[in-house]
Design a protein around this motif. Structure first.
Motif: not given
Length: 141
Positions: A21-35
């Motif tokens: 998708t190219g959205t940076f917001y999903l990457l931030m959510l992935a960091v939350g899932m890694a947390a």
């Protein structure tokens, strides 16, 4: 399968989806899932893992939103000289209409000219800043 493994799989899936998708917001959510996965490794219960993942992911999304909002946006493609050769040309405007437009003869045709909002329309020399539809947006020289 352990809870941490599920969190890591969710984080990896979200990163893969972000690549499509190219959205940076999903990457931030992935960091939350890694947390959330790290919280599972630390031995927190499911409620604690969900809380850590939700707080981390949502706070990163909000922070990224404000960082992106604060940054100056890229210039409009319509204002690039490499796209529109009229950008940067000088026009002489003798009279402005009451609606904030002017009509000038430029490149052998009549053009409607508008001034940048916030600048008073006064007669004089103006530089073409960008092309807005079929109108020339100008700035005072």
């Amino acid at each position: 399968m352990s809870e941490s493994t599920l969190w890591w799989l969710l984080a990896g899936s979200t990163v893969a989806l972000e690549l499509f998708t190219g959205t940076f917001y999903l990457l931030m959510l992935a960091v939350g899932m890694a947390a959330g996965a790290l919280a599972a490794h630390a031995g927190l219960g499911l409620a604690g893992q969900l809380t850590v993942a939700a707080l981390t992911g949502s706070s990163l999304v909000v922070a990224w939103y404000f960082i992106k909002k604060r940054r100056a946006s890229d210039p409009s493609v319509r204002s690039l000289r490499s796209v529109n050769l009229d950008v940067g040309e000088i026009l002489q405007i003798d009279e402005w209409n009451l609606d904030g437009t002017a009509s000038v003869k430029y490149r052998g045709a009549q053009w409607t000219v508008i001034h940048r909002p916030g600048n008073p329309p006064t007669p004089g020399s103006y530089r073409v800043a960008e092309l807005v539809g079929s109108r020339l947006l100008v700035d005072k020289v």
